[in-house]
Design a protein around this motif. Sequence first.
Motif, PDB file in Angstrom:
ATOM      1  N   ALA A  12       0.696  -1.170  -0.007  1.00 41.47           N
ATOM      2  CA  ALA A  12       0.095   0.111   0.124  1.00 41.47           C
ATOM      3  C   ALA A  12       0.735   1.284  -0.118  1.00 41.47           C
ATOM      4  O   ALA A  12       0.607   2.428  -0.465  1.00 41.47           O
ATOM      5  N   LEU A  13       2.009   0.866   0.904  1.00 37.53           N
ATOM      6  CA  LEU A  13       2.611   2.834   0.695  1.00 37.53           C
ATOM      7  C   LEU A  13       3.635   2.663  -0.801  1.00 37.53           C
ATOM      8  O   LEU A  13       3.356   4.259  -1.245  1.00 37.53           O
ATOM      9  N   TRP A  14       3.908   1.758  -1.121  1.00 37.37           N
ATOM     10  CA  TRP A  14       4.675   1.547  -2.675  1.00 37.37           C
ATOM     11  C   TRP A  14       3.696   2.239  -3.832  1.00 37.37           C
ATOM     12  O   TRP A  14       3.758   2.838  -4.397  1.00 37.37           O
ATOM     13  N   LEU A  15       1.738   2.270  -3.526  1.00 35.89           N
ATOM     14  CA  LEU A  15       1.173   2.424  -4.065  1.00 35.89           C
ATOM     15  C   LEU A  15       1.031   3.563  -4.159  1.00 35.89           C
ATOM     16  O   LEU A  15       0.375   4.530  -4.769  1.00 35.89           O
ATOM     17  N   PHE A  16       0.940   3.590  -2.690  1.00 34.93           N
ATOM     18  CA  PHE A  16       0.458   5.602  -2.064  1.00 34.93           C
ATOM     19  C   PHE A  16       1.944   6.964  -3.072  1.00 34.93           C
ATOM     20  O   PHE A  16       1.902   7.672  -3.058  1.00 34.93           O
ATOM     21  N   ALA A  17       2.745   6.287  -2.169  1.00 36.15           N
ATOM     22  CA  ALA A  17       4.336   6.475  -3.110  1.00 36.15           C
ATOM     23  C   ALA A  17       4.242   6.810  -4.425  1.00 36.15           C
ATOM     24  O   ALA A  17       4.607   8.225  -5.013  1.00 36.15           O
ATOM     25  N   GLY A  18       3.651   5.483  -5.334  1.00 39.73           N
ATOM     26  CA  GLY A  18       3.470   5.211  -6.977  1.00 39.73           C
ATOM     27  C   GLY A  18       2.673   7.005  -7.827  1.00 39.73           C
ATOM     28  O   GLY A  18       2.615   7.301  -8.318  1.00 39.73           O
ATOM     29  N   ALA A  19       1.240   6.714  -6.712  1.00 43.19           N
ATOM     30  CA  ALA A  19      -0.277   7.486  -7.217  1.00 43.19           C
ATOM     31  C   ALA A  19       0.750   9.328  -6.724  1.00 43.19           C
ATOM     32  O   ALA A  19       0.535   9.828  -7.321  1.00 43.19           O
ATOM     33  N   SER A  20       1.644   9.095  -5.133  1.00 42.06           N
ATOM     34  CA  SER A  20       1.809  10.899  -4.965  1.00 42.06           C
ATOM     35  C   SER A  20       2.644  11.133  -6.329  1.00 42.06           C
ATOM     36  O   SER A  20       2.831  12.664  -6.405  1.00 42.06           O
ATOM     37  N   THR A  21       3.380  10.922  -6.018  1.00 45.10           N
ATOM     38  CA  THR A  21       4.378  10.768  -7.286  1.00 45.10           C
ATOM     39  C   THR A  21       4.314  11.307  -8.770  1.00 45.10           C
ATOM     40  O   THR A  21       4.075  12.480  -9.497  1.00 45.10           O
ATOM     41  N   ILE A  22       3.658  10.791  -9.150  1.00 47.10           N
ATOM     42  CA  ILE A  22       2.193  10.484 -10.243  1.00 47.10           C
ATOM     43  C   ILE A  22       1.860  11.713 -10.508  1.00 47.10           C
ATOM     44  O   ILE A  22       1.662  12.463 -10.874  1.00 47.10           O
ATOM     45  N   ILE A  23       1.157  12.054  -9.140  1.00 45.70           N
ATOM     46  CA  ILE A  23      -0.101  13.369  -8.948  1.00 45.70           C
ATOM     47  C   ILE A  23       1.165  14.458  -9.432  1.00 45.70           C
ATOM     48  O   ILE A  23       0.705  15.792 -10.215  1.00 45.70           O
ATOM     49  N   LYS A  24       2.055  14.877  -8.497  1.00 47.08           N
ATOM     50  CA  LYS A  24       3.146  15.601  -8.586  1.00 47.08           C
ATOM     51  C   LYS A  24       4.340  16.266  -9.637  1.00 47.08           C
ATOM     52  O   LYS A  24       4.215  17.384  -9.260  1.00 47.08           O
ATOM     53  N   TYR A  25       4.164  14.914 -10.381  1.00 49.14           N
ATOM     54  CA  TYR A  25       5.169  15.683 -11.141  1.00 49.14           C
ATOM     55  C   TYR A  25       4.623  15.074 -13.129  1.00 49.14           C
ATOM     56  O   TYR A  25       5.013  15.512 -14.034  1.00 49.14           O
ATOM     57  N   SER A  26       2.910  15.634 -12.595  1.00 58.98           N
ATOM     58  CA  SER A  26       1.889  15.161 -14.066  1.00 58.98           C
ATOM     59  C   SER A  26       2.024  16.658 -14.116  1.00 58.98           C
ATOM     60  O   SER A  26       0.532  16.964 -14.028  1.00 58.98           O
TER      61      SER A  26
END
Length: 100
Positions: A12-26
């Motif tokens: 779940a932490l990896w999914l949260f980190a991936g989602a927040s990174t995608i949102i941040k850099y999109s």
Amino acid sequence: NERTLLLWLHSALWLFAGASTIIKYSNDDPFAQIYGIMLLPVALAFTTYAIWQHARRVKMIRVKHPGPYEDLLGPALLGIALMTAIVAQFSLKLYSVWYY
């Protein structure tokens, strides 16, 4: 029991980190933002499932319930949810390349 909880929370932490990174850099890509936002509920579902399953198993262990302790439906549903998010992202990306 605790190791299983930690492994689910790790995913779940990896999914949260991936989602927040995608949102941040999109920056100006709305399709990437949609994908990041779609991953957040999946990560929350992973977290909720892990905590619920841990609490259920702890209760079963305390009352010395004979079992079964495994859950076959939960991981399958979470896998389907994750794959749906990935396929939706692929479809959105294909749509953006095809029509823009």
